[in-house]
Design a protein around this motif. Sequence first.
Motif, mmCIF file in Angstrom:
data_model
loop_
_atom_site.group_PDB
_atom_site.id
_atom_site.type_symbol
_atom_site.label_atom_id
_atom_site.label_comp_id
_atom_site.label_asym_id
_atom_site.label_seq_id
_atom_site.Cartn_x
_atom_site.Cartn_y
_atom_site.Cartn_z
ATOM 1 N N ARG A 55 112.239 133.262 -71.648
ATOM 2 C CA ARG A 55 111.806 132.045 -72.322
ATOM 3 C C ARG A 55 112.772 130.931 -71.925
ATOM 4 O O ARG A 55 113.936 130.960 -72.303
ATOM 5 C CB ARG A 55 111.792 132.273 -73.834
ATOM 6 C CG ARG A 55 110.679 133.215 -74.295
ATOM 7 C CD ARG A 55 110.955 133.791 -75.665
ATOM 8 N NE ARG A 55 109.809 134.533 -76.190
ATOM 9 C CZ ARG A 55 109.520 135.803 -75.875
ATOM 10 N NH1 ARG A 55 110.300 136.473 -75.032
ATOM 11 N NH2 ARG A 55 108.463 136.392 -76.407
ATOM 12 N N LEU A 56 112.274 129.963 -71.147
ATOM 13 C CA LEU A 56 113.127 128.906 -70.625
ATOM 14 C C LEU A 56 113.289 127.788 -71.644
ATOM 15 O O LEU A 56 112.315 127.366 -72.288
ATOM 16 C CB LEU A 56 112.535 128.335 -69.335
ATOM 17 C CG LEU A 56 112.389 129.314 -68.167
ATOM 18 C CD1 LEU A 56 111.836 128.602 -66.942
ATOM 19 C CD2 LEU A 56 113.717 129.982 -67.835
ATOM 20 N N CYS A 57 114.525 127.310 -71.779
ATOM 21 C CA CYS A 57 114.824 126.182 -72.661
ATOM 22 C C CYS A 57 115.557 125.108 -71.884
ATOM 23 O O CYS A 57 116.171 125.371 -70.851
ATOM 24 C CB CYS A 57 115.665 126.624 -73.853
ATOM 25 S SG CYS A 57 114.758 127.586 -75.077
ATOM 26 N N PHE A 58 115.511 123.897 -72.419
ATOM 27 C CA PHE A 58 116.122 122.785 -71.704
ATOM 28 C C PHE A 58 116.674 121.754 -72.678
ATOM 29 O O PHE A 58 116.014 121.367 -73.639
ATOM 30 C CB PHE A 58 115.076 122.122 -70.798
ATOM 31 C CG PHE A 58 115.640 121.049 -69.898
ATOM 32 C CD1 PHE A 58 116.705 121.302 -69.065
ATOM 33 C CD2 PHE A 58 115.075 119.778 -69.886
ATOM 34 C CE1 PHE A 58 117.210 120.325 -68.227
ATOM 35 C CE2 PHE A 58 115.564 118.794 -69.054
ATOM 36 C CZ PHE A 58 116.642 119.066 -68.219
ATOM 37 N N ILE A 59 117.923 121.362 -72.411
ATOM 38 C CA ILE A 59 118.540 120.191 -73.035
ATOM 39 C C ILE A 59 118.940 119.292 -71.881
ATOM 40 O O ILE A 59 119.756 119.675 -71.042
ATOM 41 C CB ILE A 59 119.783 120.554 -73.862
ATOM 42 C CG1 ILE A 59 119.429 121.550 -74.964
ATOM 43 C CG2 ILE A 59 120.414 119.305 -74.456
ATOM 44 C CD1 ILE A 59 120.646 122.151 -75.641
ATOM 45 N N PRO B 238 125.136 135.080 -86.296
ATOM 46 C CA PRO B 238 125.055 136.542 -86.212
ATOM 47 C C PRO B 238 123.808 137.060 -85.513
ATOM 48 O O PRO B 238 123.761 138.214 -85.089
ATOM 49 C CB PRO B 238 125.072 136.979 -87.683
ATOM 50 C CG PRO B 238 124.523 135.802 -88.437
ATOM 51 C CD PRO B 238 124.983 134.584 -87.675
ATOM 52 N N ASP B 239 122.777 136.204 -85.380
ATOM 53 C CA ASP B 239 121.516 136.655 -84.805
ATOM 54 C C ASP B 239 121.346 136.274 -83.338
ATOM 55 O O ASP B 239 120.268 136.421 -82.773
ATOM 56 C CB ASP B 239 120.332 136.123 -85.618
ATOM 57 C CG ASP B 239 120.422 134.627 -85.881
ATOM 58 O OD1 ASP B 239 121.531 134.063 -85.800
ATOM 59 O OD2 ASP B 239 119.372 134.008 -86.179
ATOM 60 N N ARG C 99 119.365 137.387 -77.042
ATOM 61 C CA ARG C 99 120.345 137.170 -75.965
ATOM 62 C C ARG C 99 119.998 135.884 -75.210
ATOM 63 O O ARG C 99 118.905 135.741 -74.671
ATOM 64 C CB ARG C 99 120.371 138.351 -75.009
ATOM 65 C CG ARG C 99 121.437 138.240 -73.918
ATOM 66 C CD ARG C 99 121.516 139.520 -73.108
ATOM 67 N NE ARG C 99 121.940 140.635 -73.949
ATOM 68 C CZ ARG C 99 121.872 141.915 -73.581
ATOM 69 N NH1 ARG C 99 121.359 142.231 -72.388
ATOM 70 N NH2 ARG C 99 122.289 142.867 -74.388
ATOM 71 N N VAL C 100 120.956 134.948 -75.181
ATOM 72 C CA VAL C 100 120.742 133.633 -74.578
ATOM 73 C C VAL C 100 121.712 133.447 -73.417
ATOM 74 O O VAL C 100 122.931 133.586 -73.578
ATOM 75 C CB VAL C 100 120.953 132.508 -75.614
ATOM 76 C CG1 VAL C 100 120.596 131.150 -74.998
ATOM 77 C CG2 VAL C 100 120.128 132.758 -76.865
ATOM 78 N N VAL D 147 116.333 134.422 -73.545
ATOM 79 C CA VAL D 147 116.219 132.971 -73.418
ATOM 80 C C VAL D 147 117.195 132.509 -72.345
ATOM 81 O O VAL D 147 118.319 133.010 -72.260
ATOM 82 C CB VAL D 147 116.548 132.264 -74.757
ATOM 83 C CG1 VAL D 147 116.514 130.747 -74.599
ATOM 84 C CG2 VAL D 147 115.589 132.718 -75.846
ATOM 85 N N ILE D 148 116.772 131.560 -71.506
ATOM 86 C CA ILE D 148 117.657 130.990 -70.483
ATOM 87 C C ILE D 148 117.656 129.471 -70.621
ATOM 88 O O ILE D 148 116.602 128.838 -70.692
ATOM 89 C CB ILE D 148 117.204 131.368 -69.053
ATOM 90 C CG1 ILE D 148 117.310 132.875 -68.839
ATOM 91 C CG2 ILE D 148 118.044 130.629 -68.007
ATOM 92 C CD1 ILE D 148 116.818 133.337 -67.462
ATOM 93 N N PHE D 149 118.855 128.898 -70.660
ATOM 94 C CA PHE D 149 119.040 127.455 -70.557
ATOM 95 C C PHE D 149 119.567 127.151 -69.158
ATOM 96 O O PHE D 149 120.564 127.744 -68.718
ATOM 97 C CB PHE D 149 120.076 126.952 -71.568
ATOM 98 C CG PHE D 149 119.577 126.797 -72.976
ATOM 99 C CD1 PHE D 149 119.251 125.543 -73.470
ATOM 100 C CD2 PHE D 149 119.468 127.897 -73.816
ATOM 101 C CE1 PHE D 149 118.816 125.395 -74.774
ATOM 102 C CE2 PHE D 149 119.032 127.760 -75.128
ATOM 103 C CZ PHE D 149 118.703 126.500 -75.609
#
Length: 468
Positions: free
Chosen positions: A181-185, A99-100, A74-75, A157-159
């Motif tokens: 789990r933090l992500c960044f663009i 699908p994932d 889940r993002v 995951v969080i952006f």
Amino acid sequence: MIRSPMVRAHNLVRRLRALPGAVMDIQMMTSELRAAQSELADRADRAQAVRHDALLDAANYAVRRQPLTRARTRVLFLVHHIEAWDSLDGVVRALREAPDFEVIVASIPRHFRGSGGFVDEDLVHEGLVERGIPHLRMRQTTDADRLAVVRALSPDVIFRQSQWDADVPAAYSTRNLAFARLCFISYEMIGFIENLPMDDVDNTAIDNRYHRAAWRVFCSSPLIKAIATREGALGGGQFVVTGHPKADRLRSAEPLWPIRHDDGAEPRARVVWSAHHSLTDEWISFGMAHLVAEGMLEWARSSPDIDFVFMPHPALRPFINDPSSPVTPEQADAFVEEWCALPNATMFAKGDYAPVLAASDALIVDGVSLLVEYQFQGKPLIFLERPGHRSFNEIGEIVMTGVHPAPDLETAREIVQGFLSGEPDPLASRQRSNMKELFGDGSAADRIVAELRAAVAQDRTCCHEGLP
């Protein structure tokens, strides 16, 4: 011994005269006591805050170390900067087809300097609706409620769109989101100026609190990875080179010009003028809107054969509300009214500006991001260069080989008029090689999804095997 009435009266007068001084002493003692109590309370509050932060950090760390157990990861995307949506659009759409993965997009309020609080969630919502992006609206009014909703969504995951905690409510701060789990663009395609140091961070473009807490930072170029490796507190280990999704959008955008003419005249030349928000000398000092606005207005009035689109940075208008702005809100509003009253001029501030760039013939810009982005068009790019602006880094030196610097509007106007009259741009081929060197080829969004999938699989394996 019985004292005479005169002696008793004298003693009473003496005591009464001393009374104001005693009262003053008591008042001073009371004031000192209150100050000491206040200092003790402040120390207790600070100690409590430190303990709270330590407990929160420990809890977040423990939660993050738990295995990913859902079949679909889940993002959550927290969106406050709709004008920079192109940096996420391709990734969101690709993940929704996978699908994932399970994707949740949420519109949240924002704060740009001068905006007077956290505002504009409605504008973010409307922008997502226009782009056909299903989303939740975070309209809670307290940070406790905002954070409760995020936790209830239970994202793996969080952006977040910005590395700056100040841009978003405290509920969405790095510390409060670090349970996931933090992500960044990056909202900007590539960092090419020497960022100002802040607190204990020398390079806030690659190494502030959000970068340090991030699970993955998806960056556009090996050059960014090299800077993060050299200057980042974590040695750049969380940085992954993927290219940038906005490059995909800029390469593929269909031209769409916002000015329409019904007079049957010959097609007009098309010039975009973009203005940054750094009008003062206290930050990066690129903005020149306050210095060239009247000149641009005169140019547009005297050139009915040229269309002009004014494209301000989304933080420019809020900044003008700040007391430090060299322009008052009334002056800004009066300029916009005069500008938009011209038949060959308009303002574009909707955020999805790639089609406007694709339809234009030239760009005049004082900074920053469009000095890179417009080079995908292979068209004349004129840089209104303000003296004393923040220096370029090694990437910026590459970027600048594709632009025509102009120290003032008169010079910029001469350069543009030459190109509009048919002169070929000698920098067009240089721009193409710059973009290939900095961003590569192919779909950055697909690479980000693949890297995200690999990172999820790695975490599942590590947790399953009991590895750290």
